[in-house]
Design a protein around this motif. Structure first.
Motif, PDB file in Angstrom:
ATOM      1  N   ALA A   1      98.323 -52.163 -83.152  1.00  0.00           N
ATOM      2  CA  ALA A   1      97.689 -53.239 -84.891  1.00  0.00           C
ATOM      3  C   ALA A   1      98.732 -52.366 -85.460  1.00  0.00           C
ATOM      4  O   ALA A   1      99.704 -52.552 -86.604  1.00  0.00           O
ATOM      5  N   SER A   2      98.686 -51.458 -86.353  1.00  0.00           N
ATOM      6  CA  SER A   2      98.582 -50.284 -86.881  1.00  0.00           C
ATOM      7  C   SER A   2     100.394 -50.738 -87.058  1.00  0.00           C
ATOM      8  O   SER A   2     101.110 -50.277 -87.939  1.00  0.00           O
ATOM      9  N   LYS A   3     100.698 -49.973 -85.814  1.00  0.00           N
ATOM     10  CA  LYS A   3     102.019 -49.463 -85.658  1.00  0.00           C
ATOM     11  C   LYS A   3     102.905 -50.979 -85.700  1.00  0.00           C
ATOM     12  O   LYS A   3     104.131 -51.110 -86.271  1.00  0.00           O
ATOM     13  N   LEU A   4     102.309 -51.894 -85.253  1.00  0.00           N
ATOM     14  CA  LEU A   4     103.232 -53.147 -85.294  1.00  0.00           C
ATOM     15  C   LEU A   4     102.246 -53.980 -86.296  1.00  0.00           C
ATOM     16  O   LEU A   4     103.270 -55.361 -86.720  1.00  0.00           O
ATOM     17  N   GLY A   5     101.639 -53.451 -87.144  1.00  0.00           N
ATOM     18  CA  GLY A   5     101.610 -54.831 -88.393  1.00  0.00           C
ATOM     19  C   GLY A   5     100.840 -55.258 -88.132  1.00  0.00           C
ATOM     20  O   GLY A   5     100.475 -56.711 -88.645  1.00  0.00           O
ATOM     21  N   GLY A   6      99.682 -55.623 -87.087  1.00  0.00           N
ATOM     22  CA  GLY A   6      99.145 -56.621 -86.716  1.00  0.00           C
ATOM     23  C   GLY A   6      98.955 -57.722 -86.225  1.00  0.00           C
ATOM     24  O   GLY A   6      98.911 -58.637 -86.386  1.00  0.00           O
ATOM     25  N   GLU A   7     101.162 -57.357 -85.588  1.00  0.00           N
ATOM     26  CA  GLU A   7     101.597 -58.485 -84.827  1.00  0.00           C
ATOM     27  C   GLU A   7     100.761 -58.861 -83.285  1.00  0.00           C
ATOM     28  O   GLU A   7     101.182 -59.850 -83.571  1.00  0.00           O
ATOM     29  N   GLN A   8     100.781 -57.845 -82.499  1.00  0.00           N
ATOM     30  CA  GLN A   8     100.170 -58.137 -81.183  1.00  0.00           C
ATOM     31  C   GLN A   8      98.937 -57.348 -80.958  1.00  0.00           C
ATOM     32  O   GLN A   8      98.381 -56.522 -81.751  1.00  0.00           O
ATOM     33  N   GLY A   9      97.853 -57.496 -79.716  1.00  0.00           N
ATOM     34  CA  GLY A   9      96.810 -57.462 -78.821  1.00  0.00           C
ATOM     35  C   GLY A   9      97.120 -57.848 -77.886  1.00  0.00           C
ATOM     36  O   GLY A   9      98.195 -58.145 -77.018  1.00  0.00           O
ATOM     37  N   TYR A  10      95.922 -57.926 -76.675  1.00  0.00           N
ATOM     38  CA  TYR A  10      95.484 -57.661 -75.746  1.00  0.00           C
ATOM     39  C   TYR A  10      95.193 -59.797 -75.720  1.00  0.00           C
ATOM     40  O   TYR A  10      94.449 -59.246 -76.004  1.00  0.00           O
ATOM     41  N   CYS A  11      95.979 -59.964 -74.063  1.00  0.00           N
ATOM     42  CA  CYS A  11      95.378 -61.219 -74.066  1.00  0.00           C
ATOM     43  C   CYS A  11      94.395 -61.064 -72.307  1.00  0.00           C
ATOM     44  O   CYS A  11      94.893 -60.334 -72.176  1.00  0.00           O
ATOM     45  N   LEU A  12      92.617 -60.598 -72.191  1.00  0.00           N
ATOM     46  CA  LEU A  12      92.218 -60.495 -71.460  1.00  0.00           C
ATOM     47  C   LEU A  12      91.728 -61.380 -70.313  1.00  0.00           C
ATOM     48  O   LEU A  12      91.154 -60.855 -69.701  1.00  0.00           O
ATOM     49  N   PHE A  13      92.546 -62.421 -70.401  1.00  0.00           N
ATOM     50  CA  PHE A  13      92.419 -63.650 -69.423  1.00  0.00           C
ATOM     51  C   PHE A  13      92.740 -63.305 -67.812  1.00  0.00           C
ATOM     52  O   PHE A  13      91.303 -63.559 -67.123  1.00  0.00           O
ATOM     53  N   ASP A  14      93.415 -62.884 -67.785  1.00  0.00           N
ATOM     54  CA  ASP A  14      94.047 -62.209 -66.303  1.00  0.00           C
ATOM     55  C   ASP A  14      92.790 -61.340 -65.938  1.00  0.00           C
ATOM     56  O   ASP A  14      92.426 -60.828 -64.944  1.00  0.00           O
TER      57      ASP A  14
END
Length: 524
Positions: free
Chosen positions: A468-481
């Motif tokens: 998040a610190s590198k991408l400005g908080g734009e992305q994360g992980y989806c744990l559904f799968d």
């Protein structure tokens, strides 16, 4: 003499190129393809589909598309097609241009991308299935590659053939020869590839007056990094030229060279630039072919006046020798570039059209009053709406879901989120990261009994702080799968995305605990 030397270096370099053709890279590198688009809905789909059909491992390359102030349906088509990461740029100045867009994107992804090289393409071209495999082989030995654009249309008019001939000689002889002469070159083609370590060492940055590709090329020369023209790096697009378009292209090139020389002139007098960088700056002052011929004929006419000092210093034979040398160098260049018989015929036509193109080019400069709209005002660099996008979302009151919109505003220092519903707006404060802005809006909505249905508010979503610190908080992980299917892969997603699997954020602690139990079980 300089041109003959460069052409001879290109001729010698052809032998080295033959030795490289049978070289096979033992492994596939991670490649990142960056496509620049401005209202290219009619062509970009074909390019993305051709990139998705590459004879290259899919996990070894990614596709990023820059949508520079597009007001067509490019974004919708690409979202339906999938397989590419979209970067939208919306500014008051439309469009900002390819090089500024690339510089803007590299500032955001360079430090976080796990890649070996970046490949830059325009959205109006198309590539063959072995394109990435060829780039992979070529970029292994050459840190910076410049390719060429070939015509995709079979039937070409005379002016298009002449433009292609000039481009062929410039790429396959001049740029190629400068590489083997250990000289720098201007990286101004529509297709090129650069290794990530080079971009980390030499920054591709936005300049106040534009022409980032020229400044970047000078920086490469100053760092002693060669720019190579590769026969393996090429793409196709439909090309149709006219006298006016060729003249305008000539004017743009000369104007860019003039502004670049003006802004780097003082470096020629100091030690802040290496010899190669200074030579590259000076090479921008080389006269065009037409200017050389005009000057030669002028000197030829003046030399007839035998009583002048000039006629005593330079004889007619010397001037004729210069013209003969110029003609021989051009013929030598065509031989080195292996021109066909038709291209030799086109060269004769080019001699006839050169005065017209040169005159039209000068007229273009006069008409535009030497102020071609390349540059951006300085206020652009601090424009609070430098990167703005509007996303359709839903908000729930616990009984039903209601449509809403989210406007994300970002620049280099802060992010802001505006929630829009039924003509009303709810704004966050200026936050250092976009996820902080989402959390602020989400808390405000929860206080009124509403829940914003986006990934960041889902129990399956995990935000890694380092990412998040590198991408400005734009992305994360989806744990559904990971939970539902036992997948080991970590699936990236934007925090503002949404799907049918969204569950309450209150379950996140339980989901993370269950995920850790699964990982422990797998280890046992």
């Amino acid at each position: 003499m300089n041109q003959l030397y460069i052409i001879s270096c290109s001729s010698k370099g052809k032998i080295a190129d033959v030795e490289k053709r049978n070289y096979a890279v033992k492994f596939e590198q991670n490649l990142n393809v960056i496509v620049y688009s401005h209202n290219n809905a009619s062509t970009i789909i074909d390019l993305i589909e051709s990139l998705k059909r590459q004879e290259y491992s899919q996990e070894r390359y990614s596709i990023n598309v820059i949508l520079d102030n597009c007001d067509d349906n490019s974004a919708k088509l690409l979202e339906i097609l999938g397989g590419a990461r979209l970067w939208r740029i919306n500014t008051d100045i439309k469009p900002i241009g390819k090089n500024k867009s690339i510089a803007w994107l590299l500032e955001r992804i360079l430090s976080s991308e796990n890649t070996n090289a970046f490949i830059f393409l325009n959205a109006d071209c198309i590539v063959k299935p072995d394109f990435l495999a060829r780039v992979n082989a070529a970029i292994y030995d050459n840190p910076v590659l410049m390719g060429e654009v070939l015509p995709a249309n079979s039937e070409l008019n005379l002016m298009t053939n002449l433009a292609n001939l000039r481009s062929k000689i410039r790429n396959k002889v001049i740029t190629h020869g400068r590489y083997y002469a250990s000289l720098g070159s201007i990286l101004d083609e529509d297709v090129c590839a650069i290794r990530q370590d080079i971009l980390e060492k030499v920054r591709f940055a936005i300049t106040d007056y534009g022409f980032e590709e020229y400044e970047f090329s000078i920086k490469l020369a100053n760092a002693n990094i060669p720019v190579s023209n590769s026969y393996q790096l090429y793409c196709y697009k439909h090309i149709s030229e006219s006298l006016r378009s060729i003249a305008l292209s000539d004017y743009k090139r000369r104007y860019k060279a003039f502004i670049t020389i003006k802004n780097n002139f003082l470096y020629l007098l100091t030690n802040k630039r290496s010899f190669k960088a200074k030579e590259l700056i000076l090479s921008l002052t080389y006269p065009s072919s037409m200017l050389f011929i005009i000057l030669a004929f002028f000197l030829f006419n003046v030399s007839f006046y035998t009583n002048t000092v000039f006629s005593q210093v330079i004889s007619i034979k010397v001037i004729l020798l210069l013209l003969l040398g110029y003609a021989c160098s051009n013929l030598f260049a065509m031989l080195v570039s292996r021109c066909s018989f038709n291209e030799y015929k086109n060269a004769v036509f080019w001699l006839l059209f050169m005065p017209i193109v040169f005159s039209l080019s000068l007229l273009q400069g006069i008409r535009l009053n030497m102020s071609f709209k390349f540059t951006l005002p300085k206020k652009f660099l601090i424009n609070k709406d430098f990167h703005k996008q509007i996303i359709d979302a839903t908000v729930s009151d616990g009984k039903k879901e209601l449509p809403c919109q989210l406007e994300i505003r970002q620049n280099d220092t802060h992010s802001q989120l505006i929630f829009m519903f039924n003509g009303k707006k709810l704004s966050s404060s200026k936050q250092p990261r976009v996820d902080f802005a989402f959390e602020e809006i989400s808390e405000k909505l929860r206080a009124h009994g509403f829940n914003l249905k986006v990934c960041i508010n889902c129990g399956y979503f995990k935000l890694n702080e380092s990412i998040a610190s590198k991408l400005g908080g734009e992305q994360g992980y989806c744990l559904f799968d990971n939970i539902d299917k036992g997948s080991k892969a970590w699936e990236y997603t934007y925090i503002w995305n949404a799907c049918v699997n969204i569950i309450s954020i209150k379950t996140r602690k339980h989901i993370l605990q269950k995920l850790s139990e699964i990982e422990i079980t797998k280890k046992d």
